[in-house]
Design an enzyme around this catalytic site. Sequence first.
Site, PDB file in Angstrom:
ATOM      1  N   LYS A 168     -13.205  20.442   8.888  1.00  0.00           N
ATOM      2  CA  LYS A 168     -12.212  21.144   9.715  1.00  0.00           C
ATOM      3  C   LYS A 168     -12.890  22.284  10.459  1.00  0.00           C
ATOM      4  O   LYS A 168     -13.639  23.067   9.876  1.00  0.00           O
ATOM      5  CB  LYS A 168     -11.069  21.671   8.844  1.00  0.00           C
ATOM      6  N   HIS A 182      -8.701  22.680   2.876  1.00  0.00           N
ATOM      7  CA  HIS A 182      -8.919  21.517   3.735  1.00  0.00           C
ATOM      8  C   HIS A 182     -10.322  20.943   3.526  1.00  0.00           C
ATOM      9  O   HIS A 182     -11.195  21.591   2.930  1.00  0.00           O
ATOM     10  CB  HIS A 182      -8.740  21.890   5.208  1.00  0.00           C
TER      11      HIS A 182
END
Length: 255
Positions: free
Chosen positions: A149, A145
């Site tokens: 995040k 990601h």
Amino acid sequence: MSIRVIIAGFKGKMGQAACQMVLTDPDLDLVAVLDPFESESEWQGIPVFKDKADLAGFEADVWIDFTTPAVAYENTRFALENGFAPVVGTTGFTSEEIAELKEFSRAQDLGGLIAPNFALGAVLLMQFATQAAKYFPNVEIIELHHDKKKDAPSGTAIKTAELMAEVRESIQQGAADEEELIAGARGADFDGMRIHSVRLPGLVAHQEVIFGNQGEGLTLRHDSYDRISFMTGVNLGIKEVVKRHELVYGLEHLL
């Protein structure tokens, strides 16, 4: 009649994508947005709220939540208390919190959705991985990601591991005398499966599920290159939760 929607966390990238999706769907009506750090009182003619308490009694049908793990549970509970069916893409819920919210939604006679991932391809990946885990118990997950995040591993990785654990033979992977020369090198342990988290700029949301067997391997992968990939699932969630009477965990329950 249009479905009236509130979006919490509307200033974030997912929140902005959700706003554009709602605004372009004639069956949906964006009636309010929420962000505690927004200085303006309106956004594109839509009222902006800084405190969710001010939305108590507001006339709306669905609460979309793309906020942070720190407030997601409280927001979802607030939505249910006030008659808003929640559609939640924020991750970080514990299994106990999800169970409590399911029970509360039934008491309120409200539908709702908490989805680790709204991309249809990611939901299919989880289903394919669950099927494969029946025959390939040696498996590891790599989730990748963007570097903003806040939680690791991702909700999608946890959900994938949970689904596989239901059907997979429980074994401890790796050598019996395996030693980590650097702590955490083998990743997080979930019922003997390993989960590895990558955080880098330029990424959006990606996941590999890698299976191994004697003389063969199987790799399943899903990539979201743009947040628009999540909006089909969000749209589906909005239109389904208003028909239902309890909260579910995972978009697959609405497909």
